[in-house]
Design an enzyme around this catalytic site. Structure first.
Site, mmCIF file in Angstrom:
data_model
loop_
_atom_site.group_PDB
_atom_site.id
_atom_site.type_symbol
_atom_site.label_atom_id
_atom_site.label_comp_id
_atom_site.label_asym_id
_atom_site.label_seq_id
_atom_site.Cartn_x
_atom_site.Cartn_y
_atom_site.Cartn_z
ATOM 1 N N ASP A 189 38.155 46.728 35.638
ATOM 2 C CA ASP A 189 37.391 46.641 36.884
ATOM 3 C C ASP A 189 38.288 47.020 38.062
ATOM 4 O OD1 ASP A 189 38.223 43.706 38.302
ATOM 5 O OD2 ASP A 189 38.670 43.926 36.180
ATOM 6 N N ASP A 238 39.975 45.852 41.535
ATOM 7 C CA ASP A 238 40.328 44.616 42.216
ATOM 8 C C ASP A 238 39.548 44.523 43.527
ATOM 9 O OD1 ASP A 238 42.017 42.309 41.812
ATOM 10 O OD2 ASP A 238 43.097 42.913 43.609
#
Length: 282
Positions: A206, A208
């Site tokens: 993902d 941050d």
């Protein structure tokens, strides 16, 4: 023999055949649970799940010294380290592989991060914590398997278990860090002390929280990406352990570490440390 350390999403691989459960006992306490010898496409390797067999250990609770020591004692020459990381730069997308060459430590001093102490003094160079020669070959293997791979860059290691604040995330970008994780330190430092080549395979799950243009991901989304990354990771490790050309050819990590950096004279070393030091220096 290769050692494989599996992080979040890499606690097991379907393509492994377990040959033997290995002793977890070391002079530094117990390794993570599930320490074993495995067979990968006909080749033997060592495997340890960093967070334990059932993902029961926090990043700061991992007995990094025991893990690295045990891998060395059971014959490892190099370590393939698989980790889940967050992205700090737009080009590093979920599902991508990053092979960092540099690190920034932002842990809080809770982790036992050296084999030295209690009468043993050593100073080890970590200027280049990852062998560039071996990492370049690893990147070539990943790309040949059709995996989008980013070679080089910097991994910032935070304490966890919580993720960073927005301001912290921005500050890590100011440090020119590319990915963020919770476990590669002190693994790479201990591997260097033990004379083991450390090759990080960091798979992005993902972005941050610096990137406000994207909503925060859910655990379900991260788990989906992890499952996909697990398959990519197995392709890489299968190639590495069975590669006819030795990935470690020309790597001098085995000559570095405490073998070269031990400052305390051998005759002055406390007797209680001689056995494990012999194992690390051998």
């Amino acid at each position: 023999m290769w050692a494989i350390i599996g992080g979040s999403g890499f606690e097991k691989f379907d393509g492994f055949e377990t040959l033997e459960l290995l002793s977890r006992e070391t002079p530094f306490g117990q390794t993570s649970s599930g320490f074993r010898k495995v067979r990968v496409a006909g080749t033997e390797a060592l495997f340890i799940s960093r967070h334990g067999e059932h993902h029961e250990v926090l990043p700061a609770e991992i007995n990094y010294r025991a893990n690295i020591y045990a891998l060395k004692v059971y014959g490892a020459k190099g370590i393939l380290s698989f980790s889940a990381v967050g992205s700090l730069q737009a080009p590093y997308a979920p599902g991508d592989l990053v092979i960092p060459l540099q690190y920034v430590d932002r842990t809080k001093g809770l982790r036992k991060h050296t084999f030295c102490g209690e009468g043993v003094v050593g100073h080890i160079s970590l200027a280049h914590p990852v062998c560039k020669t071996a990492a370049t070959r690893l990147d070539t293997i990943a790309k040949s398997e059709g995996i989008k791979s980013h070679f080089g860059g910097t991994y910032v290691c935070i304490e966890g278990p919580n993720f960073s604040t927005f301001s912290e995330s921005l500050s890590y970008r100011d440090l020119k860090a590319d990915i963020i994780g919770m476990t590669n330190f002190p693994e790479y430092a201990l591997a260097r002390e033990a004379g083991l080549t450390y090759l990080p395979c960091c798979f992005v799950t993902d972005y941050d929280c610096w990137d406000t243009s994207r909503p925060h991901v859910t655990i379900e989304e991260v788990i989906t990406i992890m499952r996909q990354n697990n398959g990519k990771a197995f392709k890489i490790l299968n190639r590495v352990v069975n590669e006819p050309e030795d990935l470690l050819m020309g790597c001098d990590c085995s000559e570095q570490g405490l073998k070269a950096g031990l400052m305390t004279p051998r005759e002055a070393l406390p007797e209680k440390h001689l056995h494990w030091l012999h194992n690390l220096l051998g």
